[in-house]
Scaffold this motif. Structure first.
Motif, PDB file in Angstrom:
ATOM      1  N   GLU A 397      28.403  43.738  40.969  1.00  0.00           N
ATOM      2  CA  GLU A 397      29.701  44.010  40.350  1.00  0.00           C
ATOM      3  C   GLU A 397      30.829  43.781  41.350  1.00  0.00           C
ATOM      4  O   GLU A 397      31.875  43.196  41.015  1.00  0.00           O
ATOM      5  N   PHE A 401      33.969  41.192  41.347  1.00  0.00           N
ATOM      6  CA  PHE A 401      35.326  41.714  41.500  1.00  0.00           C
ATOM      7  C   PHE A 401      36.115  40.848  42.472  1.00  0.00           C
ATOM      8  O   PHE A 401      37.237  40.400  42.164  1.00  0.00           O
ATOM      9  N   GLU A 404      36.733  37.176  41.214  1.00  0.00           N
ATOM     10  CA  GLU A 404      37.829  37.044  40.258  1.00  0.00           C
ATOM     11  C   GLU A 404      39.199  37.178  40.931  1.00  0.00           C
ATOM     12  O   GLU A 404      40.193  36.637  40.427  1.00  0.00           O
ATOM     13  N   ASP A 414      43.449  46.526  39.063  1.00  0.00           N
ATOM     14  CA  ASP A 414      42.169  45.823  39.201  1.00  0.00           C
ATOM     15  C   ASP A 414      40.992  46.782  39.315  1.00  0.00           C
ATOM     16  O   ASP A 414      39.850  46.400  39.034  1.00  0.00           O
ATOM     17  N   LYS A 416      40.095  49.005  37.455  1.00  0.00           N
ATOM     18  CA  LYS A 416      39.484  49.245  36.151  1.00  0.00           C
ATOM     19  C   LYS A 416      38.400  48.208  35.841  1.00  0.00           C
ATOM     20  O   LYS A 416      37.711  48.321  34.822  1.00  0.00           O
ATOM     21  N   ARG A 417      38.227  47.225  36.722  1.00  0.00           N
ATOM     22  CA  ARG A 417      37.190  46.222  36.514  1.00  0.00           C
ATOM     23  C   ARG A 417      35.915  46.560  37.291  1.00  0.00           C
ATOM     24  O   ARG A 417      35.120  45.663  37.596  1.00  0.00           O
ATOM     25  N   VAL A 502      36.909  53.446  32.374  1.00  0.00           N
ATOM     26  CA  VAL A 502      36.583  53.104  33.765  1.00  0.00           C
ATOM     27  C   VAL A 502      37.353  53.965  34.753  1.00  0.00           C
ATOM     28  O   VAL A 502      36.781  54.567  35.658  1.00  0.00           O
TER      29      VAL A 502
END
Length: 614
Positions: A397, A401, A404, A414, A416-417, A502
């Motif tokens: 993950e 992150f 991206e 960010d 929240k991703r 999140v």
């Protein structure tokens, strides 16, 4: 950690104080019993043995006799001469209506068990043991009565430190009672005023707490404050990974990661929230942490807080007051005034500028503002190392992150991703709550809680209650049979992971889960803690895979709960060569927590296509 009065404070016991204590006891419905004999709870442990060496063995029995005296701020006091908050015979007696050790032990015998558990940092385990032993089918949901030796100030948040008072408290295990009592009875017990004075966390004045909360909370609001200091935290988190690389020789050298995280969270706090410069942070970071742990001169804590308070008031390390005030703040920014030090700014502009409030807040934020997050990060890394498949899942993950981001620095939104990171952090806080003792309250009016057999039991106004996190977070009736396992994929409900948002700015508490205690008097620094924890762990896991070293590797699941050492905040026990230190706040013995001895090695990760290099 577990804090009591500073040795710098004076002590005075007066006949008036004792009479007042007894009068208050008559209102609370609490009782005491006299002497007796009992064995220490944790036989064979080094610290319990050190404690027992002070006990007399006048009875000639194989078990040590109860100590007749205690050492308080360098003075020897007799237990039977201490003031008490106890009801007279025939008055309403809470201990006759609720379960607990006082069903079969005297007040002094039960206190001896509690003191022995506190000595080795296991009071949370003893409460759970008492709940299961005396609660019957209610188990860990049982509300129990326990003895308490209360240390407080003579006049609320101010005045000299009163000698210990013999009293009792109700420990709340029922989840519905816990949430409701914390919500409607916001008045704190006076047990933290000895160290933290009139700070937001310790004040017993509800009006003072409300004023401080309304004023200080703006420093922790995401849009108004945290997004604007986010670049400072991002830069420090990047540097944190570089610092780890240097200290560990690219992961090959075992590093005490608890000590590492404590340094980094203190750095985040000082640089971002206090607006301090690098030089001040580096010169005070380690000495302050060592002093709070009993391994550096206690006077340093007082000097540090006075210095910090003066720096707050000068305003050189913080933004103007109007920087936190909508359009005025925008105008100041456009005029070239940088936004920095929002918490220092808000503390310096409190209406109450008394030393009790300003220095109390300087201390509590400097300590709790880094200690709890650092321990949570250590527990998280330990669980990830024990469960490599979860570590790999989180790394995947994190890699996505950064991929991206495509080379740009992250922004607050960010975060929240990172949904699996949220699950890992919240599961860590469930299994290893940063503040296992939870919160302490004094009832403002008569109330009722669940007693034996489901019967409602009255608690008179003035009753002291403690609402610990440990028992509810580890209650199989609330979480299922895998309650003692680290499982970030478990079913969290409702707000526990912000309803699958999140990350959000509101308190995620439910009756069974309160890692930041319950609103309205919940953890004010929660949002910043989530921010820094995510940035630190993301940068480290992006570059390294971590492994535990002996003796922490291979600990059986059934023994893991013994690893937590709780002196107010939940650290990892030192299994190497733990030292016994005199904690500066009260002079009692405890096991050293700095450093902890929990060392990790790491394997550098090879960058792959699309993975950014930091």
């Amino acid at each position: 950690g577990r804090v009591g009065p500073n040795s710098l404070f004076a002590v005075r016991a007066s006949a008036t104080g004792r009479a007042a204590a007894r009068q208050r006891g008559a209102r609370t419905g609490l009782r005491t019993s006299r002497t007796g004999g009992t064995a220490c709870l944790v036989a064979g442990r080094r610290l319990a043995a050190a404690d027992r060496s002070e006990m007399s063995n006048a009875t000639g029995d194989s078990q040590p006799a109860l100590r007749q005296t205690l050492n308080f701020l360098g003075k020897r006091l007799r237990y039977d001469e201490l003031p008490e908050e106890l009801p007279a015979p025939g008055e309403y007696n809470i201990a006759e209506h609720l379960a607990g050790p006082l069903q079969e032990l005297s007040w002094r015998e039960a206190l001896a068990e509690l003191e022995s558990a506190q000595l080795v940092g296991h009071s949370h385990l003893l409460y759970a043991e008492w709940q299961k032993k005396y609660g019957g089918e209610q188990g860990l949901s049982t509300n129990i009565v326990t003895p308490k030796l209360l240390v407080c100030r003579e006049h609320g948040d101010k005045g000299k430190v009163h000698i210990p008072i013999r009293t009792q408290q109700v420990v709340i295990g029922n989840p519905e009672d816990a949430a409701r009592i914390a919500r409607v009875h916001v008045k704190k017990q006076p047990n933290f005023t000895t160290a933290f004075l009139g700070s937001i966390i310790s004040t017993v004045d509800n009006e003072s707490w409300r004023n401080q909360r309304e004023h200080l909370v703006t420093a922790f609001l995401p849009k108004l404050s945290l997004t604007r200091i986010f670049p400072i935290s991002v830069a420090r988190a990047k540097f944190c990974a570089d610092r780890y690389n240097s200290l560990s020789d690219n992961g090959s050298k075992a590093i005490d990661m608890n000590d590492f995280f404590l340094y980094e969270t203190q750095a985040q706090l000082q640089l971002a929230l206090f607006g301090e410069d690098q030089e001040f942070m580096e010169s005070t970071n380690e000495p302050f942490r060592r002093a709070m742990g009993g391994e550096h001169k206690a006077e340093f804590v007082r000097e540090f807080c006075q210095n910090l308070s003066e720096r707050f008031s000068r305003g050189s390390n913080s933004c103007p007051v109007n920087h936190l005030s909508g359009n005025d703040g925008q105008a100041a920014a456009e005029a070239g005034c940088p936004f920095k030090g929002p918490l220092a700014n808000r503390i310096a502009s409190l209406d109450d500028q008394s030393p009790s409030t300003i220095q109390g807040n300087a201390l509590i934020f400097a300590f709790a503002g880094h200690d709890t997050t650092a321990h949570t990060l250590t527990w998280l890394l330990l669980e990830l190392a024990r469960h490599p498949h979860y570590q790999a899942q989180l790394q995947s993950e994190v890699d996505g992150f950064f991929r991206e981001l495509d080379g740009r620095d992250p922004e607050y939104a960010d975060l929240k991703r990172l949904p699996f990171m949220t699950r890992c952090i919240m599961e860590t806080l469930r299994l290893w709550p940063a503040v296992a003792p939870g919160t302490y309250r004094e009832l403002q009016f008569d109330d009722y809680i669940v007693g034996p057999g489901g019967k409602q039991v009255r608690l008179p106004a003035g009753t002291y209650v403690q609402i610990p996190n440990w028992s509810r977070h580890r209650n199989p009736a609330l979480w299922g049979d895998d309650v003692n396992e680290f499982n970030p994929n478990r079913e969290f409900v409702e707000s526990e992971i912000w309803n699958n948002e999140v990350l959000a700015a509101y308190n995620p508490a439910t009756p069974r889960f309160s890692p930041f205690t319950f609103p309205p008097r919940g953890c004010i620094g929660m949002n910043f803690a989530h921010l820094e924890a995510r940035l630190i762990i993301a940068n480290l896991l992006h570059r390294y895979t971590f492994q535990l070293t002996a003796p922490y590797e291979g600990i059986p699941d059934e023994e893991m709960e013994q690893l937590g050492i709780n002196y107010g905040t939940m650290a990892i026990r030192d299994l190497t060569q733990p030292k016994v230190v005199h904690y500066p706040y009260g002079g009692f013995l405890q096991q050293s927590r700095t450093p902890t001895g929990v060392a990790f090695t790491a394997q550098p990760r090879q960058p792959h296509a699309g993975q950014s290099k930091l």
